[in-house]
Design a protein around this motif. Structure first.
Motif, short mmCIF file in Angstrom:
data_model
loop_
_atom_site.label_atom_id
_atom_site.label_comp_id
_atom_site.label_asym_id
_atom_site.label_seq_id
_atom_site.Cartn_x
_atom_site.Cartn_y
_atom_site.Cartn_z
N TYR A 36 59.10 129.44 121.13
CA TYR A 36 60.36 129.87 121.49
C TYR A 36 60.44 129.16 123.04
CZ TYR A 36 63.26 132.85 124.48
OH TYR A 36 64.22 133.43 125.55
N ILE A 37 61.55 128.79 123.27
CA ILE A 37 62.36 128.31 124.67
C ILE A 37 63.75 128.77 124.46
CG2 ILE A 37 63.15 126.66 126.15
CD1 ILE A 37 60.88 124.80 125.37
N GLY A 38 64.20 129.79 125.53
CA GLY A 38 65.64 129.98 125.53
C GLY A 38 66.60 128.98 125.17
N GLY A 39 67.55 128.90 124.31
CA GLY A 39 68.59 128.03 124.31
C GLY A 39 68.27 126.63 124.09
N CYS A 40 66.77 126.36 123.48
CA CYS A 40 66.41 124.98 123.32
C CYS A 40 67.18 124.12 122.28
CB CYS A 40 64.98 125.08 122.91
SG CYS A 40 63.92 123.56 123.15
N SER A 41 67.77 122.94 122.88
CA SER A 41 68.22 122.01 121.82
C SER A 41 67.23 121.07 121.14
CB SER A 41 69.25 121.29 122.77
OG SER A 41 68.60 120.67 123.57
N LEU A 42 67.75 120.47 120.35
CA LEU A 42 66.92 119.33 119.75
C LEU A 42 66.56 118.27 120.78
CD1 LEU A 42 68.92 118.66 116.34
CD2 LEU A 42 66.63 119.81 116.64
N TYR A 43 67.51 118.19 121.46
CA TYR A 43 67.09 117.13 122.77
C TYR A 43 65.85 117.39 123.52
CZ TYR A 43 67.46 114.86 127.27
OH TYR A 43 66.93 114.08 128.42
N ARG A 44 65.88 118.95 124.04
CA ARG A 44 64.87 119.20 124.71
C ARG A 44 63.40 119.44 123.77
NH1 ARG A 44 64.31 124.88 128.34
NH2 ARG A 44 62.63 124.34 129.29
N ARG A 91 75.41 123.86 120.74
CA ARG A 91 75.59 122.24 120.37
C ARG A 91 75.76 122.10 118.86
NH1 ARG A 91 74.21 118.70 124.16
NH2 ARG A 91 76.31 117.64 123.12
N SER A 92 75.60 123.38 118.27
CA SER A 92 75.40 123.10 116.73
C SER A 92 76.49 122.26 116.08
CB SER A 92 74.84 124.47 116.06
OG SER A 92 76.07 125.29 116.45
N GLY A 93 77.52 122.49 116.53
CA GLY A 93 78.74 121.64 116.10
C GLY A 93 79.20 120.60 116.44
N GLU A 94 78.33 120.05 117.32
CA GLU A 94 78.42 118.47 118.18
C GLU A 94 77.96 117.61 117.45
OE1 GLU A 94 80.71 119.22 120.34
OE2 GLU A 94 80.73 121.35 120.32
N ALA A 95 78.38 116.78 116.66
CA ALA A 95 77.66 115.82 116.14
C ALA A 95 76.80 114.59 116.61
CB ALA A 95 78.63 114.89 115.20
N ASP A 96 77.28 114.44 117.87
CA ASP A 96 76.39 113.52 118.84
C ASP A 96 75.15 113.97 119.47
OD1 ASP A 96 77.57 115.10 120.51
OD2 ASP A 96 78.40 113.44 121.81
N SER A 97 75.05 115.59 119.37
CA SER A 97 73.93 116.17 119.89
C SER A 97 72.55 115.90 119.08
CB SER A 97 74.03 117.76 120.45
OG SER A 97 74.29 118.43 119.12
N TYR A 98 72.80 115.73 117.85
CA TYR A 98 71.60 115.65 116.64
C TYR A 98 70.84 114.53 116.83
CZ TYR A 98 73.51 120.00 114.52
OH TYR A 98 73.78 121.19 114.41
N PHE A 99 71.40 113.21 117.20
CA PHE A 99 70.68 111.92 117.20
C PHE A 99 70.68 111.01 118.43
CE2 PHE A 99 73.08 112.99 113.17
CZ PHE A 99 72.06 112.87 112.32
N PRO A 100 69.48 110.49 118.62
CA PRO A 100 68.25 110.42 117.52
C PRO A 100 67.21 111.38 117.47
CG PRO A 100 68.02 109.19 119.50
CD PRO A 100 69.38 109.93 119.83
N TYR A 101 67.71 112.68 118.23
CA TYR A 101 66.57 113.39 118.66
C TYR A 101 66.04 114.11 117.19
CZ TYR A 101 69.11 112.76 122.71
OH TYR A 101 69.97 112.03 123.57
#
Length: 247
Positions: A36-44, A91-101
């Motif tokens: 767990y990290i609050g709000g943790c994104s794929l980038y993080r 960020r779950s509906g933002e396509a560019d937030s997934y790649f390349p992470y």
């Protein structure tokens, strides 16, 4: 014993809070570790992978431990059967937030836990009109829901995911039935019925076993038998609609 690691954020904590209890009530051995990290994104998650920082709080079998761990340490801590991850909700509906992470994380997970299946969990939209929509490029649920679905579908295909947990579908069903009571704050699961529904999905997906008749009732808040039945129904429907077979 089924060993499950979820590399996640608060939505992962919500999803796994009751998983251990449900499994034990069904006579199934399970180990559940949620990072767990609050709000943790794929980038993080990706940055944490590179730094090997002990950035994650550890939840074990649904309970906080006060321990901190790195992504590498967690992946090497056991011989995991399933490792799952997800994007942060805004960020779950933002396509560019997934790649390349997501592809980099998938490669790292498969390297560190080669025997594990790799799953994604689709996140979900917010209560209609919630101010959290301002953190996204979406004005409402009607815009955000299909965007989430499209992004996760693309990500799952890119990493050849073994399964994608349809939490989005289950949460949509529950929202259509009870509205804002699905959430405790407009975006996190309610501590009763919604958390129970998602944990029920994880139980059924992990074990391929129908949850009917499961005696678990050790909730953090009061959950009526009507809500239990509703949660079980929507969890099963979402899985069956996405090709999961249950015994």
């Amino acid at each position: 014993m089924e060993k499950f690691l979820f590399i996640s954020n608060s939505f992962g904590v919500d999803s796994t809070r009751y998983l251990y209890g449900i499994s034990r009530a069904a006579g199934k051995d399970i180990k559940v570790m949620t990072l767990y990290i609050g709000g943790c994104s794929l980038y993080r998650h990706y940055r944490n992978m590179l730094s090997e920082e002990r950035a994650y709080e550890v939840y074990y079998n649904g309970m906080g431990t006060g321990l901190r761990i790195s992504l590498k340490e967690a992946l090497l801590a056991d011989e995991w059967d399933v490792v799952a991850t997800q994007q942060s909700s805004p960020r779950s509906g933002e396509a560019d937030s997934y790649f390349p992470y997501v592809t980099e994380l998938a490669a790292y997970i498969r390297k560190m836990a080669p025997g594990a299946k790799l799953w994604l969990q689709m996140t979900w939209s917010f209560d209609e009109g919630h101010e959290r929509f301002k953190l996204t490029s979406h004005a409402n649920r009607a815009e955000m829901i299909p965007a989430i679905r499209a992004c996760y579908t693309k990500a799952a295909e890119a990493i050849n995911a073994d399964f994608m947990m349809p939490a989005l579908d289950a949460m949509n069903k529950l929202y259509d039935a009870i509205g804002g009571a699905t959430y405790r704050d407009g975006f996190h699961c309610s501590k009763g019925v919604a958390r129970y529904m998602l944990a029920s999905m994880w139980f059924m997906a992990l074990f391929g076993k129908n949850i009917d008749g499961n005696a678990f009732r050790d909730f953090d808040v009061e959950v009526s038998e009507e809500q239990v039945a509703l949660a079980q129904t929507f969890a099963k429907e979402a899985l069956l609609e996405n090709g999961v077979s249950l015994n």
